[in-house]
Design a protein around this motif. Structure first.
Motif, PDB file in Angstrom:
ATOM      1  N   UNK A 263       0.838  -1.195   0.000  1.00 53.22           N
ATOM      2  CA  UNK A 263       0.000   0.000   0.000  1.00 53.22           C
ATOM      3  C   UNK A 263       0.880   1.255   0.000  1.00 53.22           C
ATOM      4  N   UNK A 264       0.284   2.334  -0.458  1.00 52.96           N
ATOM      5  CA  UNK A 264       0.914   3.660  -0.385  1.00 52.96           C
ATOM      6  C   UNK A 264       0.091   4.528   0.553  1.00 52.96           C
ATOM      7  N   UNK A 265       0.774   5.202   1.484  1.00 55.91           N
ATOM      8  CA  UNK A 265       0.111   6.070   2.468  1.00 55.91           C
ATOM      9  C   UNK A 265       0.913   7.355   2.539  1.00 55.91           C
ATOM     10  N   UNK A 266       0.324   8.462   2.092  1.00 56.79           N
ATOM     11  CA  UNK A 266       1.065   9.729   2.114  1.00 56.79           C
ATOM     12  C   UNK A 266       0.343  10.745   2.986  1.00 56.79           C
ATOM     13  N   UNK A 267       1.110  11.691   3.519  1.00 55.12           N
ATOM     14  CA  UNK A 267       0.520  12.730   4.347  1.00 55.12           C
ATOM     15  C   UNK A 267       1.297  14.028   4.248  1.00 55.12           C
ATOM     16  N   UNK A 268       0.561  15.134   4.082  1.00 55.93           N
ATOM     17  CA  UNK A 268       1.176  16.460   3.998  1.00 55.93           C
ATOM     18  C   UNK A 268       0.319  17.433   4.801  1.00 55.93           C
ATOM     19  N   UNK A 269       0.922  18.095   5.779  1.00 45.65           N
ATOM     20  CA  UNK A 269       0.191  19.035   6.612  1.00 45.65           C
ATOM     21  C   UNK A 269      -0.235  20.268   5.833  1.00 45.65           C
ATOM     22  N   UNK A 270      -1.527  20.545   5.829  1.00 44.05           N
ATOM     23  CA  UNK A 270      -2.029  21.700   5.072  1.00 44.05           C
ATOM     24  C   UNK A 270      -1.444  22.997   5.606  1.00 44.05           C
ATOM     25  N   UNK A 271      -1.395  23.147   6.928  1.00 44.93           N
ATOM     26  CA  UNK A 271      -0.946  24.419   7.509  1.00 44.93           C
ATOM     27  C   UNK A 271       0.476  24.761   7.057  1.00 44.93           C
ATOM     28  N   UNK A 272       1.356  23.757   7.084  1.00 44.82           N
ATOM     29  CA  UNK A 272       2.749  24.001   6.686  1.00 44.82           C
ATOM     30  C   UNK A 272       2.849  24.289   5.196  1.00 44.82           C
ATOM     31  N   UNK A 273       2.086  23.553   4.385  1.00 40.14           N
ATOM     32  CA  UNK A 273       2.094  23.796   2.940  1.00 40.14           C
ATOM     33  C   UNK A 273       1.616  25.206   2.621  1.00 40.14           C
ATOM     34  N   UNK A 274       0.548  25.632   3.294  1.00 44.80           N
ATOM     35  CA  UNK A 274       0.021  26.977   3.048  1.00 44.80           C
ATOM     36  C   UNK A 274       1.045  28.032   3.455  1.00 44.80           C
ATOM     37  N   UNK A 275       1.752  27.811   4.558  1.00 45.55           N
ATOM     38  CA  UNK A 275       2.781  28.765   4.982  1.00 45.55           C
ATOM     39  C   UNK A 275       3.862  28.906   3.917  1.00 45.55           C
ATOM     40  N   UNK A 276       4.248  27.787   3.324  1.00 43.34           N
ATOM     41  CA  UNK A 276       5.257  27.824   2.269  1.00 43.34           C
ATOM     42  C   UNK A 276       4.728  28.580   1.058  1.00 43.34           C
ATOM     43  N   UNK A 277       3.523  28.250   0.621  1.00 42.66           N
ATOM     44  CA  UNK A 277       2.969  28.866  -0.590  1.00 42.66           C
ATOM     45  C   UNK A 277       2.653  30.341  -0.396  1.00 42.66           C
ATOM     46  N   UNK A 278       2.327  30.741   0.836  1.00 44.76           N
ATOM     47  CA  UNK A 278       2.026  32.152   1.095  1.00 44.76           C
ATOM     48  C   UNK A 278       3.257  32.934   1.533  1.00 44.76           C
ATOM     49  N   UNK A 279       4.422  32.256   1.596  1.00 50.25           N
ATOM     50  CA  UNK A 279       5.634  32.938   2.009  1.00 50.25           C
ATOM     51  C   UNK A 279       5.548  33.460   3.425  1.00 50.25           C
ATOM     52  N   UNK A 280       4.790  32.777   4.247  1.00 48.68           N
ATOM     53  CA  UNK A 280       4.566  33.242   5.617  1.00 48.68           C
ATOM     54  C   UNK A 280       5.714  32.843   6.518  1.00 48.68           C
ATOM     55  N   UNK A 281       5.925  33.636   7.561  1.00 42.41           N
ATOM     56  CA  UNK A 281       6.984  33.339   8.524  1.00 42.41           C
ATOM     57  C   UNK A 281       6.682  32.070   9.300  1.00 42.41           C
ATOM     58  N   UNK A 282       5.385  31.797   9.551  1.00 45.76           N
ATOM     59  CA  UNK A 282       4.977  30.591  10.258  1.00 45.76           C
ATOM     60  C   UNK A 282       3.558  30.249   9.861  1.00 45.76           C
ATOM     61  N   UNK A 283       3.104  29.094  10.336  1.00 46.33           N
ATOM     62  CA  UNK A 283       1.731  28.685  10.050  1.00 46.33           C
ATOM     63  C   UNK A 283       0.733  29.665  10.649  1.00 46.33           C
ATOM     64  N   UNK A 284       1.117  30.336  11.747  1.00 48.80           N
ATOM     65  CA  UNK A 284       0.205  31.291  12.392  1.00 48.80           C
ATOM     66  C   UNK A 284       0.042  32.569  11.581  1.00 48.80           C
ATOM     67  N   UNK A 285       0.921  32.771  10.574  1.00 48.97           N
ATOM     68  CA  UNK A 285       0.835  33.978   9.750  1.00 48.97           C
ATOM     69  C   UNK A 285       0.077  33.743   8.458  1.00 48.97           C
TER      70      UNK A 285
END
Length: 985
Positions: A263-285
């Motif tokens: 089986x294949x099981x993948x996981x990616x945290x949305x909060x961290x991905x959004x921080x990267x894509x929005x160029x944010x300093x942290x997930x809280x930003x």
């Protein structure tokens, strides 16, 4: 070079994980051309990519309440709901059994248990208790490493537009100790996709080998990391996506065996991905949190959020921002999924989260009362489109959060008062008593987090007795283990290898449809047919497949068909026996049947040998089965009656039944009132009295999707699914235009049921308790037990009525009044513990509370009057002097004490000791020393001297004391009393 780069990356990654900062980088996105994508767009893009480009089925997020997994407090990963597939235990008739490639966004909570981020939340810029996990899965070898890596790379670089040179990947470098080779296949796949060789790093099992637990499916993983620094310096890596290739099984002995299916099981945290894509300093930003942070600033009037941590965060204002924003998301999601703050397990963790949020909002942000509840609509607006249950339950979430916030604030105020009182009694160097801190804590009465108690003491410069606290915690754990219900035996199980072997051999799932083969006789009794079956496989206690078992051996039997109901859906397993065809005089007892991946495993003890291929005949325990059928149909009626009484939005939270009683957990805003409990019983009684037909039919699962009023649980149902309808044929009940399901009980259910409701006889709710705020557990009995419960209730009600009549008549005799008071106490104990209607118990408890208060008041008045009369008689017999030692005729020690006190009030300079002779030579004693006597003359010592002379005991204080003894020479006791007093005076 590669080794040094790997070592450098390892140091960087570990340093990053230890750092409380996201990275301290600029907030500019990696590309300034397109505007930063919103979190909603990022989530939607992920799901659309796998659905539209790669044919994945989108499945909803599972509830954060784990279903059938006691090892978890909360769902903490996207793979949790697919465990049955990984373990090979999925029901082959269920919808899940057909999953091949799937994607979703899963709500996850990491607080309490093995994965616990609670205390870290707020201290840094990366931890959360609630997060969303984006994931895609391939089951049964649908695709494996190459396709999974290619899809991930395509999504990140082409859809999200992340520059390839900002991405690094890691793969499993092998584990010689475990005999595992490096995962060079994954390495070569990444290189073929164009990843720079210097960005492909290998790590050991700690970083790149995933395991579900100590045993079970596992395999190598490859991780995709994002470089926060870019070309600006040394790489600063943060993990984005983990791709797990499940291909091994960890055995109980620690060895690894290949799985039958990969089986294949993948996981990616949305909060961290959004921080990267929005160029944010942290997930809280990111825009997942900014609406909450803005609402916190407006609601509390504090300075804007600046993202500071550590010493730079003066007054811990920004930490409080993060705590409150994170925790209100967790609270909202959990409550929407039916997990409410409570006293144990996941509800206790949620209670801690709520109180931690209240603490930071009130102590640091100076929030006004009710502030937390005001943030719930902001969470709903942010997440409600992705998770509609938030909108559905928004009012309930606000109410629960606001109620618990108000209760905790009151506890906080009481806690401060108790701490201040305790400190006034301590010396300068004394430790704060552990017993007091424990009573203030979540484990005690007030529910203050211990870290808050320690902080409050620290502010006052006082140290807590930590050793004493640890001792109390240990004692509490021992007590809980003694009080816990005995764990249910898991019994024999088919492991993943046994199931894989059966599937490889093409063994079909057990045909258990004969469990529904029963009918009503003209007399009203039930006739249960037997079932002939063939032994397909035998298993020893350790799960080993064998061809035969010997005499006295405990074993598991897999048959081609069965009429036994295997425990599921809250209904207890059938029990009974089987015989070999042609040898009906040798019974093989079957105490339990369990379902494992569609196969029914029967447990038995073989009185004689048994072999694969033998023909057997199965007989269920008819009384046991009928009891389960009665309780299960009664459970459906109870569910329907609760909705009729409390409203159509009332939801079942769980149930369990056996022939003795049924247990039903229901979501409630508040404890049920006696009137509601009685109304629920009345509704069930009406359906039972009408002896309505119970219809059962298998239909396509799709036909049940939009039927208003249809009850179903958060479970995986097979397709076709069995529908149970009371009083109305299934086809008519499922007609969308008929609305019939709103007026009767209609549920999806695989259990066994009565064919008519009349056999239930009666239903009585005999117990009710709050499992947590928002969830009530009801216990109920049916039939003869219900009738007995009603009779007990009626008898106790008559006794309470008679006691009330006696009290209303009044009494001029103290002994009679005291006897009546004791009768009230006895009745209270009886009502508290009797098996009786809960609504009646609650009413009688309230009545007895009033009667007990009235009885105690009457006793005090009679005793005071009797004491005044005897006081006057004694004053007439004794002239003024320093001492009165005498006898008084009374059967009550309380009256004797009142006489002593009244004498001392009338003659303040007189010390008094009175004895009252009782039957069988027993003596009551009471005394009080006058004001201004010598310090050595104490009432306690005086009473002790006299009662010791009589072979008894005494207790009291320096001023007032009492005691008892036994003597045949009362005058000698009086002489002892006078002599002792005169010697002291």
């Amino acid at each position: 070079m590669a080794a040094s780069m790997a070592a450098a990356a390892r140091r960087l990654r570990r340093a990053f994980r230890r750092s409380p900062l996201w990275g301290g980088l600029s907030r500019r996105p990696f590309s300034s051309e397109p505007p930063p994508a919103s979190a909603t767009a990022v989530r939607d893009a992920f799901l659309s990519f796998f659905r539209d480009r790669h044919g994945h089925r989108l499945v909803p997020s599972a509830s954060v309440r784990p279903r059938g997994d006691p090892s978890l407090l909360f769902v903490n990963a996207g793979m949790n709901q697919f465990k049955p597939i990984f373990l090979g235990t999925v029901d082959p008739r269920s919808e899940m059994a057909g999953f091949r490639r799937v994607a979703n966004s899963q709500k996850c909570v990491r607080a309490g248990g093995r994965h616990n981020d609670l205390e870290d939340v707020g201290r840094d810029l990366s931890h959360h208790t609630f997060f969303e996990m984006l994931g895609n899965w391939a089951f049964g070898g649908e695709y494996f490493k190459e396709e999974a890596c290619r899809m991930a790379w395509e999504l990140l670089t082409q859809v999200y537009g992340i520059p390839e040179d900002r991405l690094w990947v890691s793969y499993f470098g092998g584990d010689p100790k475990a005999g595992l080779d490096p995962d060079l296949e994954s390495r070569d796949i990444w290189l073929s996709l164009g990843v720079c060789a210097s960005h492909v790093l290998s790590f050991g099992p700690q970083e790149n080998f995933w395991e579900m637990g100590n045993t079970g499916p596992c395999g190598p993983c490859t991780e995709i990391h994002y470089d926060l620094a870019g070309r600006g310096g040394a790489p600063q890596l943060v993990e984005l996506w983990n791709l797990v290739f499940i291909q091994h099984n960890r055995e109980a002995d620690g060895s690894l065996q290949p799985l039958p299916q990969r089986h294949v099981d993948t996981g990616m945290g949305l909060e961290r991905l959004v921080a990267v894509l929005q160029g944010a300093r942290s997930t809280y930003d990111t825009d997942l949190f900014s609406p909450l942070l803005d609402a916190i600033q407006q609601g509390c009037g504090v300075p804007p959020y600046l993202g500071r941590v550590g010493a730079a965060d003066e007054g811990r204002t920004d930490m409080a921002y993060r705590v409150v924003a994170d925790h209100i998301r967790t609270l909202s999601v959990c409550i929407a999924d039916g997990v409410c703050p409570g006293m144990s397990g996941a509800p206790l963790v949620l209670r801690r989260i709520l109180r931690r949020a209240v603490r930071f909002s009130t102590e640091v942000l100076r929030a006004p009362p009710g502030f937390l509840g005001s943030l719930v609509p902001v969470v709903v607006e942010t997440l409600g489109d992705a998770y509609p249950e938030l909108r559905k339950h928004s009012a309930q979430i606000v109410n629960l959060v606001s109620e618990d916030e108000a209760a905790f604030l009151a506890s906080l105020q009481r806690g401060r008062h108790i701490i201040d009182q305790t400190l006034r009694r301590l010396g300068p160097s004394d430790l704060f008593p552990a017993e007091v801190a424990w009573s203030l804590s979540l484990s005690g009465n007030l529910g203050l987090p211990l870290d808050l108690v320690e902080l409050m003491l620290e502010e006052k410069g006082v140290q807590l007795d930590s050793a004493g606290l640890a001792r109390l915690a240990q004692e509490e754990g021992q007590h809980r283990s003694r009080q816990a219900e005995p764990a249910q035996e898991r019994g024999l199980q088919l492991n993943v290898h046994a199931l894989g072997d059966l599937q490889r051999r093409g063994v079909p799932p057990t045909d258990d449809s004969p469990k529904y083969n029963y009918s009503l006789r003209p007399s009203g009794g039930y006739e249960f047919g037997t079932c002939e079956a063939q032994v397909l496989q035998l298993y020893t206690e350790d799960g080993t497949a064998v061809a035969s078992v010997g005499k006295g051996q405990r074993c598991g039997l897999l048959l081609d068909k069965t009429n036994f109901y295997a425990e599921q859906g809250g209904q207890a397993s059938d029990r009974g026996y089987l015989v070999r065809v042609g040898q009906e005089d040798v019974l093989f007892p079957v105490p339990r049947a369990q379902v494992c991946g569609g196969f029914i495993l029967h447990e038995a003890v073989a009185p004689e040998g048994l072999e694969v291929g033998d023909q057997v005949q199965l007989h269920v325990d008819e009384a046991w089965r009928l009891g389960c059928m009665e309780k299960h149909t009664a459970t459906h009626l109870l569910n329907w009656a609760l909705r009729q009484t409390l409203g159509p939005g009332t939801e079942q939270r769980g149930s369990h039944l056996n022939p003795e009683r049924l247990r039903f957990d229901v979501a409630t805003q508040a404890p049920l009132t006696p009137e509601q409990l009685r109304a629920v019983e009345g509704t069930v009684q009406e359906a039972v009295g009408q002896d309505e037909a119970v219809y059962m039919e298998e239909v396509a699962l799709a036909r049940t999707a939009h039927v208003p009023g249809l009850r179903s649980l958060d479970e995986v149902y097979p397709d076709p699914v069995r529908v149970v309808s009371v009083g109305v044929p299934v086809a008519e009940a499922l007609d969308l235009a008929s609305q019939v399901a709103l007026q009767t009980s209609l549920e999806l259910c695989c259990g066994t049921h009565l064919l008519r409701t009349g056999a239930i006889g009666d239903l009585v709710i005999v117990g009710e308790r709050q499992l947590s705020r928002g969830t009530t557990r009801l216990l109920a009995v049916t039939g003869e037990q219900a009738q007995q419960a009603r009779e007990v209730g009626q008898a106790l009600a008559q006794e309470v009525g008679a006691a009330a009549e006696r009290l209303s008549r009044g009494s001029q005799d103290v002994v009679e009044a005291q006897r009546l008071s004791k009768d009230m106490g006895r009745l209270t104990d009886a009502v508290d513990t009797a098996v009786m209607p809960q609504w009646q118990r609650r009413e009688l408890q309230a009545t007895l509370k009033v009667l007990q208060r009235r009885a105690n008041t009457a006793i005090r008045k009679l005793e005071t009057g009797q004491a005044a009369q005897k006081t006057q008689e004694l004053l007439q017999r004794h002239s003024e002097g320093p001492l009165i030692v005498d006898t008084v005729s009374t059967e009550s020690l309380s009256v004797l004490v009142k006489v002593v006190r009244q004498l001392c009030e009338r003659a303040p300079r007189t010390s008094v000791l009175l004895l009252s002779p009782q039957p069988l030579g027993h003596v009551l004693c009471a005394c009080q020393v006058a004001q201004g006597t010598t310090p050595a003359f104490t009432a306690e010592a005086w009473a002790l001297a006299v009662c010791s002379h009589m072979g008894g005991k005494a207790w009291g204080s320096q001023v007032v004391a009492q005691g008892t003894g036994t003597t045949a020479d009362l005058e000698a006791a009086l002489r002892t009393a006078r002599a002792y007093a005169l010697n002291q005076l």
